[in-house]
Design a protein around this motif. Structure first.
Motif, PDB file in Angstrom:
ATOM      1  N   UNK A  41       0.831  -1.197   0.000  1.00  0.00           N
ATOM      2  CA  UNK A  41       0.000   0.000   0.000  1.00  0.00           C
ATOM      3  C   UNK A  41       0.880   1.268   0.000  1.00  0.00           C
ATOM      4  N   UNK A  42       1.941   1.238   0.831  1.00  0.00           N
ATOM      5  CA  UNK A  42       2.848   2.401   0.892  1.00  0.00           C
ATOM      6  C   UNK A  42       3.546   2.605  -0.455  1.00  0.00           C
ATOM      7  N   UNK A  43       3.924   1.503  -1.083  1.00  0.00           N
ATOM      8  CA  UNK A  43       4.593   1.600  -2.380  1.00  0.00           C
ATOM      9  C   UNK A  43       3.638   2.164  -3.430  1.00  0.00           C
ATOM     10  N   UNK A  44       2.434   1.585  -3.475  1.00  0.00           N
ATOM     11  CA  UNK A  44       1.441   2.034  -4.473  1.00  0.00           C
ATOM     12  C   UNK A  44       1.126   3.512  -4.330  1.00  0.00           C
ATOM     13  N   UNK A 103      14.876  -1.700  -9.017  1.00  0.00           N
ATOM     14  CA  UNK A 103      14.004  -0.618  -8.550  1.00  0.00           C
ATOM     15  C   UNK A 103      12.914  -0.326  -9.584  1.00  0.00           C
ATOM     16  N   UNK A 104      13.312  -0.317 -10.843  1.00  0.00           N
ATOM     17  CA  UNK A 104      12.319  -0.036 -11.899  1.00  0.00           C
ATOM     18  C   UNK A 104      11.279  -1.153 -11.972  1.00  0.00           C
ATOM     19  N   UNK A 151       5.754  -2.910 -10.925  1.00  0.00           N
ATOM     20  CA  UNK A 151       4.796  -3.831 -10.286  1.00  0.00           C
ATOM     21  C   UNK A 151       3.724  -3.036  -9.524  1.00  0.00           C
ATOM     22  N   UNK A 152       4.137  -1.935  -8.890  1.00  0.00           N
ATOM     23  CA  UNK A 152       3.176  -1.188  -8.076  1.00  0.00           C
ATOM     24  C   UNK A 152       2.663   0.080  -8.766  1.00  0.00           C
ATOM     25  N   UNK A 153       3.014   0.232 -10.033  1.00  0.00           N
ATOM     26  CA  UNK A 153       2.465   1.347 -10.821  1.00  0.00           C
ATOM     27  C   UNK A 153       2.928   2.716 -10.353  1.00  0.00           C
ATOM     28  N   UNK A 154       4.172   2.785  -9.854  1.00  0.00           N
ATOM     29  CA  UNK A 154       4.695   4.089  -9.404  1.00  0.00           C
ATOM     30  C   UNK A 154       6.152   4.251  -9.838  1.00  0.00           C
ATOM     31  N   UNK A 155       6.596   5.502  -9.759  1.00  0.00           N
ATOM     32  CA  UNK A 155       8.026   5.745  -9.901  1.00  0.00           C
ATOM     33  C   UNK A 155       8.581   5.841  -8.489  1.00  0.00           C
TER      34      UNK A 155
END
Ligand code: UTP
Length: 468
Positions: A95-98, A142-143, A148-152
């Motif tokens: 959740x934090x990553x997303x 990292x990329x 996977x989580x749809x973020x940079x």
């Protein structure tokens, strides 16, 4: 350029602290060289240098501390009784990553003297088949996590004066390894003078240049602050830094489970550890002293304490530091005013320098003391610090020494990578012929579960194969 004059006050100060050797060649320097040396001299805190050189700054009684050291309370591998379940941790981390609240810090300012590679360690080619460098391995992973989580996931790379220029050049030449410019921040840590280990005198690298070395990975806090990056991170909505060091290509980049334990336990600084393989292994010992998690370096822990056993024969002080941490950004902002109070540790190293006649000396044995701050000295400042165990085969294979050394060599790191990726393939039903090398690019699969999704029909792998 005007001819710089050596201020009287500085000359007097150098005399008072017995450091006049630093200006022994002053009269023969060009204007530019004088400017350069003057600038370096004015940055040195001679009072502090004297305290450091005489050991008057910080001399913990390690034996006394070690006697009080207990194993740290830790979330052990496969511990089904832990207050936070692995599934709950994973969900919180994801959740934090997303939601874009996680960034990565990669410490890459070390001089890598033991490896004997003439460039920043991040440029060392390590991947067993693709030959990707340490920097590429971290950024690729990292990329893949970001995808996977749809973020940079922003990446902050800490360099030092020893590695900064070449690191920036490398990233420019390689189009930032696919990161957009707003995802990558490279910032430079500070340095400290090296002193002669016998006389305590500061060494000169040349007639106009002090022998400086990076001020340790603990220089991170001052460097983040100096470059305004704690504010920048907060403005970007980043709440957590995943911290790792460039020399370990197995770093579990922004691992959601680790992040989640940190978040759910309301930890301010989380440390991933591994079970030490043997008592005197050269890793920091993560311990609990008077209820506080702390790390005692292997060099500071008397062997008798390192060798203590539990009744079942296992090591009492089992937890080895792998330099993977999670920090609350708010914690770093809270303790930033203590950055200058972090202790300096001493490392005896060979440091090239000039002698009294100006001749260059290339010592083959340790002749000097370098002063370094360590990132883990932030631990006692945390209101809550938790420890989470990882599996060394999955998370730790650092490149420290040149091939031929007994441990932590490029060859050992490559074997660990091949073994891990082989395990992932085997978990998907593949078989691998003996002696065959495999390597998996993180964009192809990030872990065993992703490999299982990729492999439709179990393969027999009979030649070296790079899955990318
Ligand atoms: P080490 O203490 O193992 O140093 O740093 P090193 O530079 O890799 O190697 P030696 O001791 O000179 O042989 C562990 C990690 O911390 C980073 C290094 O880049 C390495 O990834 N580090 C170390 C810094 O970022 N800054 C420093 O001042 C020291």
């Amino acid at each position: 350029m005007s001819e710089p004059v050596l201020p009287d006050a500085l000359r007097i100060e150098l005399g008072r602290y017995d450091q006049l050797q630093l200006i022994a060649f002053w009269d023969s320097l060009s204007s530019v060289e004088k400017h350069h040396l003057l600038e370096q001299l004015q940055q040195i805190d001679f009072v502090e240098m004297q305290r450091l050189a005489t050991g008057a700054d910080y001399a913990p009684n390690w034996a006394e501390l070690a006697a009080k050291a207990a194993p740290p309370p830790a979330i052990r591998l496969h511990d089904s009784t832990a207050a936070i379940s692995a599934a709950a941790a994973r969900a919180a981390g994801e959740e934090a990553l997303r939601s874009g609240r996680v960034a990565m810090i990669l410490a890459a300012g070390g001089q890598g003297t033991r490896l004997g590679f003439d460039h920043p360690k991040g440029l060392f080619p390590i991947a067993p088949l693709s030959n990707r460098t340490l920097f590429e391995m971290h950024v690729d992973r990292l990329r893949a996590v970001g995808k996977r989580y749809g973020v940079k996931i922003p990446l902050f790379i800490m360099t030092s004066p020893a590695t900064d220029h070449e690191t920036r050049e490398f990233f420019l030449r390689h189009h930032h390894l696919g990161l957009s410019q707003d995802e990558l921040t490279i910032f430079c840590q500070g340095s400290m003078p090296a002193v002669d280990s016998v006389t305590g005198k500061i060494l000169l690298a040349s007639q106009s240049e002090i022998a400086l070395s990076p001020d340790g990975h603990g220089g991170l806090l001052s460097a983040l602050n100096k470059h305004g990056l704690l504010h920048q991170a907060s403005h970007q909505g980043i709440d957590y830094f995943f911290y790792a060091q460039v020399d370990n290509p197995l770093v579990p980049v922004a691992d959601p489970e680790l992040m989640g334990y940190h978040i759910l336990a309301r930890s301010e600084m989380t440390t991933q550890v591994v079970q030490k393989r043997f008592a005197l292994e050269k890793v920091g010992n993560v311990v609990s002293i008077d209820g506080k998690v702390q790390i005692i370096e292997y060099s500071d822990l008397p062997p008798a304490f390192a060798e203590q056993l539990n009744a079942d024969g296992s090591l009492k002080l089992w937890a080895g530091n792998i330099a993977v941490h999670v920090f609350d950004v708010a914690f770093l902002r809270r303790v930033v005013q203590h950055a200058h109070g972090l202790p300096f540790h001493r490392a005896k190293k060979p440091v090239p320098h000039i002698d009294a006649l100006g001749h260059l000396i290339q010592p083959s044995t340790a002749n000097a003391i370098k002063f370094e701050r360590f990132i883990f000295d932030l631990l006692p400042l945390a209101n809550k610090a938790i420890v989470v165990e990882g599996d060394a085969r999955e998370v730790f294979a650092p490149v420290k020494n040149a091939n031929g050394a007994p441990t932590d060599t490029p060859a050992a790191t490559q074997s660990a990578l091949i073994a891990l990726h082989g395990e992932w393939l085997k978990s998907a039903g593949c078989t691998i012929a003996p002696g065959i090398k495999v390597e998996i690019h993180p964009a192809w699969a990030l872990d065993a579960t992703e490999v299982q999704g990729r492999v439709e029909k179990p393969l027999h792998i009979s030649s070296d194969t790079y899955f990318a």
